[in-house]
Design an enzyme around this catalytic site. Structure first.
Site, PDB file in Angstrom:
ATOM      1  CG  ASN A 100      65.610  -5.569  18.916  1.00  0.00           C
ATOM      2  OD1 ASN A 100      65.111  -6.606  19.316  1.00  0.00           O
ATOM      3  ND2 ASN A 100      65.945  -4.581  19.728  1.00  0.00           N
ATOM      4  CG  ASP A 136      65.013  -7.660  22.149  1.00  0.00           C
ATOM      5  OD1 ASP A 136      65.978  -8.432  22.115  1.00  0.00           O
ATOM      6  OD2 ASP A 136      65.085  -6.470  22.521  1.00  0.00           O
ATOM      7  CG  HIS A 137      59.308  -7.558  19.316  1.00  0.00           C
ATOM      8  ND1 HIS A 137      58.572  -7.238  20.424  1.00  0.00           N
ATOM      9  CD2 HIS A 137      59.864  -6.408  18.900  1.00  0.00           C
ATOM     10  CE1 HIS A 137      58.671  -5.955  20.662  1.00  0.00           C
ATOM     11  NE2 HIS A 137      59.454  -5.421  19.755  1.00  0.00           N
ATOM     12  NE  ARG A 157      50.027 -20.851  24.731  1.00  0.00           N
ATOM     13  CZ  ARG A 157      49.474 -21.699  23.880  1.00  0.00           C
ATOM     14  NH1 ARG A 157      50.146 -22.725  23.433  1.00  0.00           N
ATOM     15  NH2 ARG A 157      48.243 -21.503  23.476  1.00  0.00           N
ATOM     16  CG  HIS A 196      66.981  -4.592  25.957  1.00  0.00           C
ATOM     17  ND1 HIS A 196      66.062  -3.573  25.999  1.00  0.00           N
ATOM     18  CD2 HIS A 196      67.667  -4.509  27.133  1.00  0.00           C
ATOM     19  CE1 HIS A 196      66.180  -2.912  27.135  1.00  0.00           C
ATOM     20  NE2 HIS A 196      67.144  -3.471  27.843  1.00  0.00           N
ATOM     21  NE  ARG A 224      62.586  -5.043  29.820  1.00  0.00           N
ATOM     22  CZ  ARG A 224      62.265  -3.740  29.734  1.00  0.00           C
ATOM     23  NH1 ARG A 224      62.389  -3.103  28.604  1.00  0.00           N
ATOM     24  NH2 ARG A 224      61.794  -3.113  30.789  1.00  0.00           N
ATOM     25  NE  ARG A 269      58.928  -6.497  29.898  1.00  0.00           N
ATOM     26  CZ  ARG A 269      58.783  -5.167  29.836  1.00  0.00           C
ATOM     27  NH1 ARG A 269      58.602  -4.585  28.674  1.00  0.00           N
ATOM     28  NH2 ARG A 269      58.830  -4.441  30.924  1.00  0.00           N
ATOM     29  CG  HIS A 270      62.380  -9.459  25.438  1.00  0.00           C
ATOM     30  ND1 HIS A 270      63.705  -9.178  25.615  1.00  0.00           N
ATOM     31  CD2 HIS A 270      61.756  -8.254  25.329  1.00  0.00           C
ATOM     32  CE1 HIS A 270      63.885  -7.874  25.609  1.00  0.00           C
ATOM     33  NE2 HIS A 270      62.715  -7.275  25.464  1.00  0.00           N
ATOM     34  CD  GLU A 289      68.692  -2.422  22.394  1.00  0.00           C
ATOM     35  OE1 GLU A 289      67.766  -2.455  23.226  1.00  0.00           O
ATOM     36  OE2 GLU A 289      68.507  -2.195  21.207  1.00  0.00           O
ATOM     37  CB  THR A 346      59.401  -0.833  23.980  1.00  0.00           C
ATOM     38  OG1 THR A 346      60.683  -0.879  23.353  1.00  0.00           O
ATOM     39  CG2 THR A 346      58.678   0.423  23.526  1.00  0.00           C
ATOM     40  CB  THR A 347      63.900   1.438  25.276  1.00  0.00           C
ATOM     41  OG1 THR A 347      64.293   0.087  25.320  1.00  0.00           O
ATOM     42  CG2 THR A 347      64.913   2.303  25.972  1.00  0.00           C
ATOM     43  CD  GLU A 399      70.198   2.410  18.753  1.00  0.00           C
ATOM     44  OE1 GLU A 399      71.045   1.568  19.096  1.00  0.00           O
ATOM     45  OE2 GLU A 399      69.021   2.123  18.494  1.00  0.00           O
ATOM     46  CG  HIS A 401      62.193   3.414  20.127  1.00  0.00           C
ATOM     47  ND1 HIS A 401      62.364   2.422  21.067  1.00  0.00           N
ATOM     48  CD2 HIS A 401      60.921   3.821  20.236  1.00  0.00           C
ATOM     49  CE1 HIS A 401      61.243   2.265  21.733  1.00  0.00           C
ATOM     50  NE2 HIS A 401      60.342   3.091  21.243  1.00  0.00           N
ATOM     51  N   GLY A 402      61.127   2.618  16.754  1.00  0.00           N
ATOM     52  CA  GLY A 402      59.922   2.999  16.019  1.00  0.00           C
ATOM     53  C   GLY A 402      60.130   3.150  14.517  1.00  0.00           C
ATOM     54  N   GLY A 404      63.403  -3.409  15.133  1.00  0.00           N
ATOM     55  CA  GLY A 404      62.843  -4.667  15.635  1.00  0.00           C
ATOM     56  C   GLY A 404      61.373  -4.837  15.326  1.00  0.00           C
ATOM     57  CD  GLN A 405      56.112  -3.837  17.347  1.00  0.00           C
ATOM     58  OE1 GLN A 405      56.537  -4.301  18.398  1.00  0.00           O
ATOM     59  NE2 GLN A 405      54.920  -4.117  16.880  1.00  0.00           N
TER      60      GLN A 405
HETATM   61  N1  PXP Z   1      67.373   0.559  19.552  1.00  0.00           N
HETATM   62  C1  PXP Z   1      67.229   0.519  20.898  1.00  0.00           C
HETATM   63  C2  PXP Z   1      68.318   1.071  21.744  1.00  0.00           C
HETATM   64  C3  PXP Z   1      66.070  -0.050  21.484  1.00  0.00           C
HETATM   65  O1  PXP Z   1      65.959  -0.097  22.817  1.00  0.00           O
HETATM   66  C4  PXP Z   1      65.088  -0.582  20.639  1.00  0.00           C
HETATM   67  C5  PXP Z   1      63.863  -1.202  21.240  1.00  0.00           C
HETATM   68  O2  PXP Z   1      64.187  -2.361  21.921  1.00  0.00           O
HETATM   69  C6  PXP Z   1      65.301  -0.552  19.255  1.00  0.00           C
HETATM   70  C7  PXP Z   1      66.434   0.048  18.738  1.00  0.00           C
HETATM   71  C8  PXP Z   1      64.322  -1.152  18.290  1.00  0.00           C
HETATM   72  O3  PXP Z   1      63.140  -0.448  18.334  1.00  0.00           O
HETATM   73  P1  PXP Z   1      61.870  -0.994  17.534  1.00  0.00           P
HETATM   74  O4  PXP Z   1      61.537  -2.323  18.098  1.00  0.00           O
HETATM   75  O5  PXP Z   1      60.840   0.056  17.805  1.00  0.00           O
HETATM   76  O6  PXP Z   1      62.255  -1.062  16.088  1.00  0.00           O
END
Ligand code: PXP
Length: 265
Positions: free
Chosen positions: A9, A11-12, A20, A45, A47, A51-52, A72, A102-103, A153, A216-217, A238-239
């Site tokens: 992911n 997005d970040h 910026r 994602h 949104r 936002r991103h 997403e 975040t979600t 998921e 997620h996480g 992602g994160q």
């Molecule tokens: N899967 C879904 C459906 C999400 O919404 C997210 C967060 O955007 C992720 C995976 C990735 O999560 P993380 O950034 O915590 O790894």
């Protein structure tokens, strides 16, 4: 052993760019580096609040990605119209609240049953397979199947929070999860239950013909727990990858995660 797909992911990268409002870092550069270093899929994602990821990012990523794109999105009319037009390799429907960082939490597949049925049909009309981001319960798996989704998921947020409260410095930081400030034995018990819930949901989902992803996480420390769940064949992360890339570079961060998420044939 089933193969594991690593969805990266990015997005970040866009979060940093939007801080910026300049084209730096370039999301397409992130796409290339992720793909060259082990990403089997790119997850982004779009949104409602943009936002991103921006609409132009979606188009550019679709045009340049050498791996499938998992887009997403929320069950919002305007967004679903865009997703249907863009026709990504898969759409993952997620809940979305403007104020969230975040979600948070899976889709309420019972409350939004009718909307979901409609949106899934709309996406299918555009030949877009659908995954639902849901909490790991048997009832949610059955409902996802009934609504016509191809995939679920599993939301690993609770598992990840419990893991971090037990095994990292999170409880001593500003970001301690208040509702999980519990004695260690209780955290341990809850972590076991969270893992069992993920395993049972994955087993049930597979048995009724759904593909199973999780996300997620997830990070370099906890991902091995998800690798033990045979029915899970895709992880979206992602994160932790982007965070590590600040220090190691994105290529190495993706390579390291790929190593941890590769199953022996
Ligand atoms: N899967 C879904 C459906 C999400 O919404 C997210 C967060 O955007 C992720 C995976 C990735 O999560 P993380 O950034 O915590 O790894």
């Amino acid at each position: 052993m089933s193969k594991m797909t690593l969805g990266v992911n990015i997005d970040h990268v866009a979060v940093l760019r939007e801080a910026r409002r300049v084209n730096d870092p370039d999301i397409l550069q992130a796409l290339y580096i992720a793909c060259e270093n082990g990403a089997d899929q790119i997850t982004i994602h779009l949104r409602e609040d943009r936002r991103h990821i921006q609409d132009s990012d979606v188009k550019n990523i679709m045009a340049h990605s050498k791996v499938p794109v998992n887009l997403e999105c929320a069950i919002d009319k305007e967004i679903i119209t865009i997703v249907s037009e863009v026709a990504p390799h898969r759409a993952t429907l997620v809940p979305e609240k403007r104020e969230e960082v975040t979600t948070e939490g899976g889709l309420d597949v019972f409350r939004y049953e009718e909307e979901l049925r409609f949106v899934i049909e709309q996406l299918h009309d555009s030949f877009v397979p659908v995954s639902l981001f849901v909490d790991p319960t048997i009832e949610a798996m059955d409902k996802a199947k009934e609504l016509g989704a191809e995939m679920v998921e599993l939301h690993t947020g609770l598992f990840a929070n419990l893991w971090a409260m037990l095994h990292s410095n999170l409880p001593y930081s500003n970001h301690s999860v208040k509702e999980l400030e519990l004695p260690r034995y209780e955290l341990q018990e809850r972590l076991e239950s969270a893992k069992e819930a993920l395993q049972s949901a994955a087993t049930h989902a597979k048995s009724i013909g759904l593909e199973v992803a999780a996300g997620h996480g997830l990070n370099y420390q906890n991902v091995h727990e998800m690798m033990k769940i045979e029915e899970i064949t895709e992880l979206n992360i992602g994160q932790s990858i982007i965070a590590r890339s600040v220090f190691t570079g994105l290529a190495e961060a993706v390579q390291e995660m790929k190593k941890l998420t590769t199953r022996d044939a």
